[in-house]
Design a protein around this motif. Structure first.
Motif, PDB file in Angstrom:
ATOM      1  N   ARG A   6       0.045 -23.846  -1.300  1.00  0.00           N
ATOM      2  CA  ARG A   6      -1.189 -23.064  -1.464  1.00  0.00           C
ATOM      3  C   ARG A   6      -0.963 -21.846  -2.358  1.00  0.00           C
ATOM      4  N   LEU A   7       0.189 -21.205  -2.244  1.00  0.00           N
ATOM      5  CA  LEU A   7       0.464 -20.034  -3.085  1.00  0.00           C
ATOM      6  C   LEU A   7       0.449 -20.416  -4.566  1.00  0.00           C
ATOM      7  N   TYR A   8       1.086 -21.531  -4.884  1.00  0.00           N
ATOM      8  CA  TYR A   8       1.083 -21.973  -6.277  1.00  0.00           C
ATOM      9  C   TYR A   8      -0.317 -22.389  -6.716  1.00  0.00           C
ATOM     10  N   ALA A   9      -1.042 -23.039  -5.819  1.00  0.00           N
ATOM     11  CA  ALA A   9      -2.398 -23.446  -6.153  1.00  0.00           C
ATOM     12  C   ALA A   9      -3.304 -22.240  -6.360  1.00  0.00           C
ATOM     13  N   LEU A  10      -3.083 -21.186  -5.597  1.00  0.00           N
ATOM     14  CA  LEU A  10      -3.864 -19.955  -5.765  1.00  0.00           C
ATOM     15  C   LEU A  10      -3.668 -19.377  -7.163  1.00  0.00           C
ATOM     16  N   VAL A  11      -2.423 -19.338  -7.606  1.00  0.00           N
ATOM     17  CA  VAL A  11      -2.144 -18.801  -8.941  1.00  0.00           C
ATOM     18  C   VAL A  11      -2.841 -19.639 -10.005  1.00  0.00           C
ATOM     19  N   GLU A  12      -2.786 -20.953  -9.866  1.00  0.00           N
ATOM     20  CA  GLU A  12      -3.420 -21.821 -10.859  1.00  0.00           C
ATOM     21  C   GLU A  12      -4.940 -21.703 -10.823  1.00  0.00           C
ATOM     22  N   GLU A  13      -5.496 -21.502  -9.624  1.00  0.00           N
ATOM     23  CA  GLU A  13      -6.941 -21.297  -9.499  1.00  0.00           C
ATOM     24  C   GLU A  13      -7.360 -20.018 -10.228  1.00  0.00           C
ATOM     25  N   LEU A  14      -6.585 -18.965 -10.053  1.00  0.00           N
ATOM     26  CA  LEU A  14      -6.895 -17.698 -10.720  1.00  0.00           C
ATOM     27  C   LEU A  14      -6.672 -17.809 -12.223  1.00  0.00           C
ATOM     28  N   ARG A  15      -5.638 -18.553 -12.619  1.00  0.00           N
ATOM     29  CA  ARG A  15      -5.365 -18.741 -14.042  1.00  0.00           C
ATOM     30  C   ARG A  15      -6.523 -19.478 -14.720  1.00  0.00           C
ATOM     31  N   ALA A  16      -7.039 -20.502 -14.056  1.00  0.00           N
ATOM     32  CA  ALA A  16      -8.125 -21.295 -14.637  1.00  0.00           C
ATOM     33  C   ALA A  16      -9.394 -20.472 -14.796  1.00  0.00           C
ATOM     34  N   ALA A  17      -9.611 -19.525 -13.889  1.00  0.00           N
ATOM     35  CA  ALA A  17     -10.828 -18.711 -13.936  1.00  0.00           C
ATOM     36  C   ALA A  17     -10.688 -17.492 -14.843  1.00  0.00           C
ATOM     37  N   ALA A  18      -9.463 -17.089 -15.151  1.00  0.00           N
ATOM     38  CA  ALA A  18      -9.220 -15.858 -15.921  1.00  0.00           C
ATOM     39  C   ALA A  18      -9.996 -15.874 -17.233  1.00  0.00           C
ATOM     40  N   PRO A  19     -10.548 -14.713 -17.662  1.00  0.00           N
ATOM     41  CA  PRO A  19     -10.361 -13.388 -17.037  1.00  0.00           C
ATOM     42  C   PRO A  19     -11.382 -13.045 -15.951  1.00  0.00           C
ATOM     43  N   ARG A  20     -12.223 -14.018 -15.566  1.00  0.00           N
ATOM     44  CA  ARG A  20     -13.215 -13.740 -14.530  1.00  0.00           C
ATOM     45  C   ARG A  20     -12.546 -13.649 -13.162  1.00  0.00           C
ATOM     46  N   PRO A  21     -12.906 -12.651 -12.348  1.00  0.00           N
ATOM     47  CA  PRO A  21     -12.315 -12.543 -11.005  1.00  0.00           C
ATOM     48  C   PRO A  21     -12.888 -13.576 -10.056  1.00  0.00           C
ATOM     49  N   ARG A  22     -12.100 -13.973  -9.079  1.00  0.00           N
ATOM     50  CA  ARG A  22     -12.539 -14.921  -8.061  1.00  0.00           C
ATOM     51  C   ARG A  22     -12.644 -14.194  -6.725  1.00  0.00           C
ATOM     52  N   PRO A  23     -13.821 -14.194  -6.075  1.00  0.00           N
ATOM     53  CA  PRO A  23     -13.973 -13.527  -4.784  1.00  0.00           C
ATOM     54  C   PRO A  23     -13.100 -14.177  -3.714  1.00  0.00           C
ATOM     55  N   VAL A  24     -12.672 -13.377  -2.751  1.00  0.00           N
ATOM     56  CA  VAL A  24     -11.836 -13.887  -1.666  1.00  0.00           C
ATOM     57  C   VAL A  24     -12.562 -14.991  -0.910  1.00  0.00           C
ATOM     58  N   ALA A  25     -13.875 -14.804  -0.674  1.00  0.00           N
ATOM     59  CA  ALA A  25     -14.634 -15.814   0.072  1.00  0.00           C
ATOM     60  C   ALA A  25     -14.623 -17.157  -0.649  1.00  0.00           C
ATOM     61  N   ALA A  26     -14.727 -17.129  -1.977  1.00  0.00           N
ATOM     62  CA  ALA A  26     -14.723 -18.370  -2.744  1.00  0.00           C
ATOM     63  C   ALA A  26     -13.356 -19.042  -2.677  1.00  0.00           C
ATOM     64  N   LEU A  27     -12.292 -18.237  -2.719  1.00  0.00           N
ATOM     65  CA  LEU A  27     -10.944 -18.791  -2.619  1.00  0.00           C
ATOM     66  C   LEU A  27     -10.700 -19.387  -1.237  1.00  0.00           C
ATOM     67  N   ALA A  28     -11.202 -18.699  -0.202  1.00  0.00           N
ATOM     68  CA  ALA A  28     -11.047 -19.202   1.158  1.00  0.00           C
ATOM     69  C   ALA A  28     -11.756 -20.552   1.318  1.00  0.00           C
ATOM     70  N   ALA A  29     -12.965 -20.661   0.762  1.00  0.00           N
ATOM     71  CA  ALA A  29     -13.701 -21.923   0.839  1.00  0.00           C
ATOM     72  C   ALA A  29     -12.992 -23.025   0.053  1.00  0.00           C
ATOM     73  N   ARG A  30     -12.438 -22.638  -1.108  1.00  0.00           N
ATOM     74  CA  ARG A  30     -11.752 -23.625  -1.952  1.00  0.00           C
ATOM     75  C   ARG A  30     -10.549 -24.227  -1.233  1.00  0.00           C
ATOM     76  N   PHE A  31      -9.791 -23.413  -0.490  1.00  0.00           N
ATOM     77  CA  PHE A  31      -8.572 -23.903   0.151  1.00  0.00           C
ATOM     78  C   PHE A  31      -8.743 -24.141   1.650  1.00  0.00           C
ATOM     79  N   GLU A  32      -9.973 -23.997   2.116  1.00  0.00           N
ATOM     80  CA  GLU A  32     -10.320 -24.298   3.503  1.00  0.00           C
ATOM     81  C   GLU A  32      -9.452 -23.514   4.492  1.00  0.00           C
TER      82      GLU A  32
END
Length: 240
Positions: A6-32
């Motif tokens: 999950r830690l590696y997936a989080l980094v890749e999720e943020l990388r794909a969205a950059a430079p737009r920020p990703r809200p914590v709630a959206a990340l929580a939903a993405r990784f359940e």
């Protein structure tokens, strides 16, 4: 999904969205997982040196600097074991970066590969370096930034001198590390053994670029070659 994945997936999720920020709630939903778990994971990434950061307010969230991170790299078990062993025993300079890289590499592996890497690394020992950490850090910074470095240096006889140098590269020989640089005092290329540098002060003055093979020409290190591990092809000496 385990935490390491999950830690590696989080980094890749943020990388794909950059430079737009990703809200914590959206990340929580993405990784359940819960928002608390995501916050804890993101803090762990930040503490380990991953360039993630948060912005507050409307439209805020977490981002990562894609220029400061690498995409996933897949190693074989043998390659991972070799890298872990090499990183575990890296001396000065860049010992600090090697240590954190070793920790990240081990954290990314599981099962037999992780066990093999740790076992191999445990079988290699090294004598502690006598280079002081402030000296090491200053040399690293000057080489990375391409800036002039001020040295207090004691030669083999113990004679002290003050130098302003323009770093060109590093040389390792017979268990010692040397800073190869253009010495403004001697107006020539010189090698400074790191454990004989008693003080090093970084500056913001840009150093002129110097060709490492040119500075080594005519010295005892004229036949030095780049480490073979940096390239699969046979290497010729730096100086013809």
């Amino acid at each position: 999904m385990d935490r390491t994945t999950r830690l590696y997936a989080l980094v890749e999720e943020l990388r794909a969205a950059a430079p737009r920020p990703r809200p914590v709630a959206a990340l929580a939903a993405r990784f359940e997982v819960s928002t608390r778990t995501v916050q804890r994971d993101l803090q762990a990434l930040m503490d380990s040196g991953v360039p993630v950061r948060t912005t507050l307010g409307r439209g805020g969230g977490w981002t990562v600097d894609p220029a400061m991170t690498l995409p996933p790299v897949h190693f074989t078990a043998d390659e991972a074991a070799a890298l872990a062993a090499a990183l575990a025993t890296t001396g000065t300079p860049y010992a600090g970066a090697a240590r954190t890289a070793y920790q990240k590499l081990l954290a990314s592996m599981t099962g037999p590969a992780a066990a093999a890497a740790e076992t191999l690394a445990a079988r290699i020992v090294a004598l502690p370096s006598r280079t002081r950490r402030p000296v090491r850090d200053a040399v690293e910074r000057a080489l990375t930034d391409g800036t002039v470095l001020r040295l207090s240096y004691a030669d083999a006889t113990g004679r002290a001198s003050e130098r302003a140098v323009e770093p060109a590269g590093l040389l390792t020989a017979e268990g010692h590390w040397y800073l190869i640089a253009w010495c403004r005092t001697r107006r020539a290329g010189r090698g400074f053994r790191l454990d004989r540098i008693t003080e090093a002060t970084p500056t913001d003055e840009p150093a002129r670029p110097h060709d490492l093979p040119t500075l080594l020409r005519g010295s005892a290190a004229a036949t030095a070659t780049p480490p073979a591990a940096l390239d699969g092809r046979p290497r010729a000496p730096l100086v013809p």
